[in-house]
Enzyme design. Structure first.
Site, PDB file in Angstrom:
ATOM      1  CG  LEU A 116      41.565  40.810  29.720  1.00 39.18           C
ATOM      2  CD1 LEU A 116      41.855  41.277  31.165  1.00 39.18           C
ATOM      3  CD2 LEU A 116      42.745  40.101  29.145  1.00 39.18           C
ATOM      4  CB  ALA A 159      40.979  33.785  32.093  1.00 39.22           C
ATOM      5  N   GLY A 160      38.384  34.645  33.895  1.00 38.45           N
ATOM      6  CA  GLY A 160      37.643  34.573  35.178  1.00 38.45           C
ATOM      7  C   GLY A 160      36.649  33.507  35.379  1.00 38.45           C
ATOM      8  NE  ARG A 210      30.616  38.551  42.043  1.00 35.64           N
ATOM      9  CZ  ARG A 210      30.469  39.797  41.957  1.00 35.64           C
ATOM     10  NH1 ARG A 210      29.590  40.505  42.256  1.00 35.64           N
ATOM     11  NH2 ARG A 210      31.337  40.432  41.045  1.00 35.64           N
ATOM     12  CG  ASN A 236      38.452  50.735  35.125  1.00 41.02           C
ATOM     13  OD1 ASN A 236      38.359  51.006  33.973  1.00 41.02           O
ATOM     14  ND2 ASN A 236      39.128  49.782  35.586  1.00 41.02           N
ATOM     15  CB  ALA A 281     -13.462  18.010   4.934  1.00 37.57           C
TER      16      ALA A 281
HETATM   17  C1  UD1 Z   1      37.568  45.179  37.258  1.00 39.33           C
HETATM   18  C2  UD1 Z   1      38.477  46.608  37.136  1.00 39.33           C
HETATM   19  C3  UD1 Z   1      37.653  47.558  37.853  1.00 39.33           C
HETATM   20  C4  UD1 Z   1      36.536  47.876  37.053  1.00 39.33           C
HETATM   21  C5  UD1 Z   1      35.508  46.706  36.759  1.00 39.33           C
HETATM   22  C6  UD1 Z   1      34.487  47.117  35.689  1.00 39.33           C
HETATM   23  C7  UD1 Z   1      40.814  45.546  37.291  1.00 39.33           C
HETATM   24  C8  UD1 Z   1      41.980  45.084  38.638  1.00 39.33           C
HETATM   25  N1  UD1 Z   1      39.754  45.795  38.024  1.00 39.33           N
HETATM   26  O1  UD1 Z   1      37.126  44.703  38.223  1.00 39.33           O
HETATM   27  O2  UD1 Z   1      38.537  48.727  38.209  1.00 39.33           O
HETATM   28  O3  UD1 Z   1      35.793  48.908  37.568  1.00 39.33           O
HETATM   29  O4  UD1 Z   1      36.459  45.390  36.193  1.00 39.33           O
HETATM   30  O5  UD1 Z   1      33.860  45.945  35.519  1.00 39.33           O
HETATM   31  O6  UD1 Z   1      40.889  45.276  36.344  1.00 39.33           O
HETATM   32  N2  UD1 Z   1      40.128  38.217  34.343  1.00 39.33           N
HETATM   33  C9  UD1 Z   1      41.032  37.329  33.637  1.00 39.33           C
HETATM   34  N3  UD1 Z   1      42.113  36.637  34.313  1.00 39.33           N
HETATM   35  C10 UD1 Z   1      42.276  37.189  35.530  1.00 39.33           C
HETATM   36  C11 UD1 Z   1      41.271  38.226  36.236  1.00 39.33           C
HETATM   37  C12 UD1 Z   1      40.134  38.582  35.571  1.00 39.33           C
HETATM   38  O7  UD1 Z   1      40.843  36.848  32.464  1.00 39.33           O
HETATM   39  O8  UD1 Z   1      43.340  36.671  36.336  1.00 39.33           O
HETATM   40  C13 UD1 Z   1      39.009  38.542  33.292  1.00 39.33           C
HETATM   41  C14 UD1 Z   1      37.796  38.138  33.892  1.00 39.33           C
HETATM   42  O9  UD1 Z   1      37.131  37.132  33.136  1.00 39.33           O
HETATM   43  C15 UD1 Z   1      36.775  39.348  33.470  1.00 39.33           C
HETATM   44  C16 UD1 Z   1      37.713  40.546  33.509  1.00 39.33           C
HETATM   45  O10 UD1 Z   1      39.015  40.042  33.284  1.00 39.33           O
HETATM   46  O11 UD1 Z   1      36.317  39.170  32.102  1.00 39.33           O
HETATM   47  C17 UD1 Z   1      37.633  41.394  34.748  1.00 39.33           C
HETATM   48  O12 UD1 Z   1      37.870  40.796  36.110  1.00 39.33           O
HETATM   49  P1  UD1 Z   1      36.957  40.665  36.903  1.00 39.33           P
HETATM   50  O13 UD1 Z   1      37.487  39.837  38.125  1.00 39.33           O
HETATM   51  O14 UD1 Z   1      35.384  40.654  36.779  1.00 39.33           O
HETATM   52  O15 UD1 Z   1      37.213  42.151  37.692  1.00 39.33           O
HETATM   53  P2  UD1 Z   1      36.380  43.245  38.493  1.00 39.33           P
HETATM   54  O16 UD1 Z   1      36.538  43.000  39.919  1.00 39.33           O
HETATM   55  O17 UD1 Z   1      34.848  43.439  37.949  1.00 39.33           O
END
Ligand code: UD1
Ligand code: CA
Length: 444
Positions: A11, A13-14, A18, A172, A408
């Site tokens: 994953l 897509a975020g 930050r 987690n 040289a």
């Molecule tokens: C997430 C976990 C949390 C865990 C933490 C560990 C969930 C709901 N929560 O929180 O339990 O302790 O990771 O680091 O899973 N992403 C997508 N699409 C989306 C949302 C996220 O691709 O719609 C990807 C982000 O790019 C990232 C990953 O999923 O790589 C995690 O998403 P992020 O928003 O960072 O989750 P956390 O709030 O850190």
């Protein structure tokens, strides 16, 4: 180890808000390589039969970085469960194990993923295996709720957790392994009824339990599962990955005089009995053979160094530098696309570019191969045993025959035959008493 029955979804897509960056978070480099490439490198030894990276819209650059691994686009970032759903085309008919990884957790190892897949195969047949860890500061991580018998009951996101659940130290890490046959039945029931209004993948655990499936936790160290959300965490991850590389280099028989100041790339190869002094940087593509000494303050990339050579202090080896056995490269020497023959010496203040230097040749201090005329690059060839006097400019294309001597201070523009002496500089003229007469005249 081969797991032909494994599929992997990463994953990514975020937005990574930050990081405050125009670059997607997962492309920020660690040890010179995009974070997500580290994740995919850890996945590769599992030889998964299917892999996909979930990206957001306008993340073509992530696609280029992970190619040939395919990407799927999650149109809107509705949460981690929705992100996995974006890969449904790849996963729908898949009956093996599905590993879900986060692109921003780059230090994850193959061993940990293997442990999780093995846990999935245990007799209690857990539908979901979650990677847990116990951070010094649990902060805003999701909390793992475990039954007295040790089974995983629920993951509660920090924002949704009660004080009692927040006091749980087991968190987690984000890595989950699903029974592929159960994944979509669980995903289809996840809703966005929580304080973030997101589809949480983590809800799969309580749903699985409600259906009567077992869930399990495998634990890893905090150093392995730290997530990178901001630049300070990126720096922390760099520290941890370099620590790993330093440790591996020493375990494989290299001495690092001051390990904390030596920086590696993921592909750096060091032989046995290599000694690396303080403050040395290995960029990508460096291979060092046995018994090489790299003294303090060297920078190497795309370079190959043969047995017994000595490099530095203060040397720079650029791409295409090939240093022969027992050759010496000394201080303030830069070599780019240059071959140094066995036992050749380039000891001081020299630029070697687009050149071949024969065995046991000696290149004097301040020698420059003039390889570039502003438009194209040309080659310099120096034969075995040739001697180049200090402060010479070799204007390429030019050949110095074997055993030849260059006086040289020469500017050499024509080829020099083997065993000849060539001197190409202004003649020295001496006027007796001139200085004394000059000073006397000025005093008047
Ligand atoms: C997430 C976990 C949390 C865990 C933490 C560990 C969930 C709901 N929560 O929180 O339990 O302790 O990771 O680091 O899973 N992403 C997508 N699409 C989306 C949302 C996220 O691709 O719609 C990807 C982000 O790019 C990232 C990953 O999923 O790589 C995690 O998403 P992020 O928003 O960072 O989750 P956390 O709030 O850190
Ligand atoms: Ca995160």
């Amino acid at each position: 180890m081969t797991h032909p029955s494994v599929a992997v979804v990463v994953l990514a897509a975020g937005k990574g808000t930050r990081m405050k960056s125009d670059l997607p978070k997962v492309l920020h480099p660690l040890a010179g390589q995009p974070m997500i490439v580290h994740v995919l490198s850890a996945v590769a030894p599992l030889q998964p039969s299917r892999v996909a990276v979930v990206v957001g819209p306008d993340m073509e650059n992530v696609g280029r970085a992970v190619a040939p691994v395919p990407t799927v686009v999650q149109t809107r970032q509705l949460g981690t469960a929705d992100a996995v759903r974006a890969a449904s085309e790849m996963l729908r008919d898949f009956v093996g194990d599905v590993i879900v990884l986060y692109g921003d957790t780059p230090l994850i190892t193959t061993e940990t993923m293997t442990r999780m897949v093995e846990r999935r195969a245990a007799p209690d047949n857990p539908a979901v295996v979650v990677l847990g860890f116990r951070p010094v500061d649990p902060g805003a991580y999701g909390r793992l709720v475990v039954s007295p018998a040790g089974g995983l009951e629920q993951i509660v996101e920090y924002v949704d957790a009660s004080e009692t659940i927040r006091s749980v130290g087991l968190c987690n890490a984000g890595l989950m392994v699903f029974d592929g046959r159960r994944l979509f039945e669980l995903l289809d029931h996840i809703d966005d009824n929580n304080s973030k209004g997101e589809y949480y993948l983590t809800d799969a655990v309580s749903l699985a339990r409600a259906t009567g499936y077992a869930c399990a936790v495998v634990e890893a160290s905090e150093a392995e599962v730290m997530g990178v959300n901001c630049r300070a965490e990126l720096a922390e991850a760099e520290k941890l990955i370099q620590k790993r590389f330093r440790r591996a280099a020493m375990d494989n028989g290299a001495t690092l005089t001051d390990p904390d100041t030596v920086y590696f790339s993921p592909d750096t190869k060091l032989g046995r009995d290599v000694v690396v002094g303080p403050s040395v940087v290995f960029g990508p593509g460096v291979t060092i053979a046995d018994k090489v000494e790299i003294k303090a303050f060297c920078h190497l990339e795309g370079a190959t160094v043969a047995d017994g050579a000595t490099i530095g202090p203060y040397a720079r080896l650029r791409p295409g530098a090939v240093i022969g056995p027992a050759a010496h490269v000394g201080n303030f020497v830069e070599i780019k696309n240059g071959n140094l023959g066995p036992g050749a010496k380039v000891n001081h203040l020299t630029y070697i570019g687009d050149a071949t230097i024969g065995a046991k040749a000696n290149i004097g201090a301040g020698t420059i191969t003039c390889n570039y005329d502003g438009f194209s690059k040309s080659k310099t060839e120096i034969g075995d045993g040739a001697f180049i006097g200090s402060n010479s400019s070799l204007v390429a294309p030019v050949k110095i025959g074997s055993g030849a001597i260059v006086g040289a201070g020469s500017v050499v523009v024509k080829d020099v035959e083997a065993n000849a002496l060539t001197v190409a500089r202004g003649h020295q003229q001496t006027y007796s008493g001139w200085a004394e007469r000059f000073r006397a005249a000025k005093k008047k």
